[in-house]
Design a protein around this motif. Structure first.
Motif, PDB file in Angstrom:
ATOM      1  N   UNK A   1     -11.279   1.016   0.773  1.00 23.88           N
ATOM      2  CA  UNK A   1     -12.650   0.583   1.047  1.00 23.88           C
ATOM      3  C   UNK A   1     -12.947   0.613   2.541  1.00 23.88           C
ATOM      4  N   UNK A   2     -11.961   0.255   3.352  1.00 21.66           N
ATOM      5  CA  UNK A   2     -12.146   0.292   4.803  1.00 21.66           C
ATOM      6  C   UNK A   2     -12.394   1.715   5.277  1.00 21.66           C
ATOM      7  N   UNK A   3     -11.642   2.666   4.738  1.00 22.96           N
ATOM      8  CA  UNK A   3     -11.823   4.066   5.123  1.00 22.96           C
ATOM      9  C   UNK A   3     -13.203   4.566   4.732  1.00 22.96           C
ATOM     10  N   UNK A   4     -13.645   4.269   3.504  1.00 26.59           N
ATOM     11  CA  UNK A   4     -14.946   4.740   3.054  1.00 26.59           C
ATOM     12  C   UNK A   4     -16.090   4.111   3.847  1.00 26.59           C
ATOM     13  N   UNK A   5     -15.998   2.811   4.134  1.00 23.24           N
ATOM     14  CA  UNK A   5     -17.041   2.157   4.921  1.00 23.24           C
ATOM     15  C   UNK A   5     -17.046   2.689   6.350  1.00 23.24           C
ATOM     16  N   UNK A   6     -15.865   2.965   6.876  1.00 23.04           N
ATOM     17  CA  UNK A   6     -15.775   3.504   8.234  1.00 23.04           C
ATOM     18  C   UNK A   6     -16.415   4.881   8.317  1.00 23.04           C
ATOM     19  N   UNK A   7     -16.189   5.736   7.311  1.00 22.70           N
ATOM     20  CA  UNK A   7     -16.801   7.064   7.286  1.00 22.70           C
ATOM     21  C   UNK A   7     -18.322   6.935   7.156  1.00 22.70           C
TER      22      UNK A   7
ATOM     23  N   UNK B   1     -18.694  -5.821  10.377  1.00 22.17           N
ATOM     24  CA  UNK B   1     -18.810  -6.488  11.669  1.00 22.17           C
ATOM     25  C   UNK B   1     -17.535  -6.354  12.478  1.00 22.17           C
ATOM     26  N   UNK B   2     -16.389  -6.187  11.824  1.00 22.93           N
ATOM     27  CA  UNK B   2     -15.129  -6.039  12.546  1.00 22.93           C
ATOM     28  C   UNK B   2     -14.976  -4.651  13.152  1.00 22.93           C
ATOM     29  N   UNK B   3     -15.768  -3.703  12.685  1.00 14.32           N
ATOM     30  CA  UNK B   3     -15.649  -2.330  13.164  1.00 14.32           C
ATOM     31  C   UNK B   3     -16.564  -2.110  14.362  1.00 14.32           C
ATOM     32  N   UNK B   4     -16.129  -1.286  15.313  1.00 10.41           N
ATOM     33  CA  UNK B   4     -16.969  -1.030  16.498  1.00 10.41           C
ATOM     34  C   UNK B   4     -18.061  -0.001  16.242  1.00 10.41           C
ATOM     35  N   UNK B   5     -18.302   0.361  14.985  1.00 11.50           N
ATOM     36  CA  UNK B   5     -19.283   1.392  14.646  1.00 11.50           C
ATOM     37  C   UNK B   5     -20.564   0.747  14.133  1.00 11.50           C
ATOM     38  N   UNK B   6     -21.686   1.351  14.467  1.00 14.13           N
ATOM     39  CA  UNK B   6     -22.982   0.878  14.001  1.00 14.13           C
ATOM     40  C   UNK B   6     -23.784   2.062  13.467  1.00 14.13           C
ATOM     41  N   UNK B   7     -24.519   1.822  12.383  1.00 14.70           N
ATOM     42  CA  UNK B   7     -25.333   2.880  11.802  1.00 14.70           C
ATOM     43  C   UNK B   7     -26.596   2.277  11.209  1.00 14.70           C
ATOM     44  N   UNK B   8     -27.715   2.968  11.410  1.00  9.07           N
ATOM     45  CA  UNK B   8     -28.993   2.544  10.849  1.00  9.07           C
ATOM     46  C   UNK B   8     -29.262   3.180   9.492  1.00  9.07           C
TER      47      UNK B   8
END
Length: 458
Positions: free
Chosen positions: A107-113, A139-146
């Motif tokens: 799940x972490x990999x898919x959310x990160x992608x 929120x723990x990941x340094x990535x943001x997407x709209x």
């Protein structure tokens, strides 16, 4: 009113039977048949659209030369490891199944992608976690997407309603075992439900050209849960492997209609997510302050990627009568063969020795080019003399004690040179016709075990 009946399904392979059977005639497993309620509802069955199946023009045979083919560009995920494993990126209309142990990071990999593709509209459907739980992970990941949308739903008809409104570019389902369709009355996760939901998602992917990622559970044996037909229906099957208590994860493919099945991706699990490892050879080689006996470095290939890994062995006299043969990360039968070759052709007395072999880093390897490194490691432990730190190996050992050539020897030599090794031992048949002057590393050419033994401690 639709007619309802019960049918027995094999929980291992998905075979169907009108009555209960003790042994499955398809896969041979015992006590795997479970009764499930199946509702025959032909109208709209297998269709992802709410209006049911519409009339369309029937397909007609075409000559192969008459079929127009355009090489469609792939969607680059900006994750070099995933792009490599998929064969260069995400193919439009592809159905990708990713499986792994609980807590491994699927799940972490898919959310990160999904967050990486900030210019692409992603719909992340979760049947296991609530929207707030997914938000906490993001929120723990340094990535943001709209453009990442989250939907907590398990009913496929409700999911397709939202898809028609949102019209996403990529769909992620986490997980396929939690979905259920109204066309089948059995419980979610059953053979019939998994097969029906996958069929609806496959039809959606092929008709709209939208890539779909399915997260799947695995059984206690490590196989993807559900019928085997699930793996046949999808285009790509990925396995996310590794020990939950270690930091490194391995992504490998067992089926890929759009690329090689021998590629490998390595990730490092951190608090903020998964970090792709660009140069895995550096993390697979232990940094040692002093030389240890029983340690040798082998050059292997995973797809098109060369890797240098550390082979560790321990040879000691058997104290309990019957000698032990233990192998971690390496084929135990291959180890027994190499021990027999060393005893028969090399004159080493290993019949009353305990032998333990380990591949450092938690990898499982099957490249025959590691035979030479395994033999060097065993000889080093048996003679209690360390292998020189600037020497690595790449060669297959035959039953006659000969050192056989392996493929892509140039890639292996270049990788060893890049990591600072001064010498590499290979089969002399592998470098015939090659220009050795272009390498700064010294290439030691051997043809049999006796020559390897002499060059090992010279």
């Amino acid at each position: 009113m639709a007619k309802t009946k019960t049918t027995f399904f094999c929980q291992n392979c998905g075979a169907q039977s009108p009555k209960w059977l003790g042994k499955c005639p398809s896969c041979g497993e015992w006590n795997t048949y479970v009764e499930e309620v199946v509702q025959k509802e032909e109208a709209g069955r297998g269709s992802w659209k709410q209006g049911g199946a519409k009339e369309k023009r029937a397909s007609v045979p075409k000559r192969l030369q008459e079929i127009n083919f355009e090489d469609q560009p792939r969607l680059i995920t900006h994750d070099a490891e995933l792009d490599r494993v998929l064969g260069g990126g995400i193919v439009a209309g592809s159905l990708v199944l990713i499986g792994g142990e609980p807590g491994i990071g699927k799940s972490t990999l898919m959310l990160q992608i999904a967050l990486m593709l900030n210019q692409t509209k992603i719909l992340y459907v979760s049947g296991e976690e609530s929207e707030s739980q997914i938000k906490m992970r993001a929120e723990r990941m340094p990535l943001k997407s709209e453009n990442c949308y989250v939907l907590s739903e398990t009913n496929t008809q409700s999911i397709f309603q939202q898809i028609e409104v949102l019209n996403p570019d990529v769909l992620v389902i986490d997980s396929i075992q939690t979905l259920h369709s109204k066309h089948v009355e059995s419980a979610a996760g059953s053979v019939s439900q998994v097969r029906e939901c996958t069929a609806e998602l496959m039809k959606f992917a092929k008709e709209t050209g939208t890539p779909v990622f399915l997260v799947g559970h695995i059984t206690k044996d490590g196989a993807i849960a559900g019928p085997k037909v699930l793996e046949h229906m999808v285009d790509t099957v990925l396995q996310f492997e590794g020990d939950r208590h270690l930091t490194y994860r391995i992504l490998r493919t067992s089926k890929n209609r759009f690329g090689s099945t021998h590629e490998l991706g390595i990730y490092e699990m951190r608090a903020e997510g998964l970090r792709p490892v660009a140069n895995p050879s550096e993390i697979l080689l232990t940094q040692r302050e002093e030389l240890l006996n029983g340690v040798a470095i082998g050059a292997m290939m995973e797809g098109n990627r060369p890797l240098l890994i550390e082979i560790q062995s321990l040879v000691s006299p058997a104290t309990y009568g019957t000698p032990q043969r233990s192998s971690t990360g390496h084929d135990a039968k291959r180890l027994n063969m190499l021990l027999a070759v060393l005893e028969k052709r090399g004159g080493m007395r290993l019949g009353q020795q305990d032998v333990f072999l380990n591949v450092a880093g938690g990898l499982r390897v099957d490249d025959p080019a590691l035979d030479l490194a395994v033999c060097a490691s065993l000889i080093s432990s048996y003679e209690d003399t360390p292998v020189p730190a600037d020497l690595c190996f790449a060669g297959e050992v035959g039953l006659g004690g000969e050192i056989r050539a392996v493929h892509r020897i140039e890639n292996r030599i270049a990788e060893a040179e890049k990591l600072g090794f001064k010498r590499i031992m290979v089969s002399k048949y592998a470098v015939k016709g090659m220009d050795m002057d272009k390498y700064s590393i010294k290439v030691i050419q051997v043809s049999k075990l006796e020559e390897m033994y002499q060059g090992l401690f010279s």
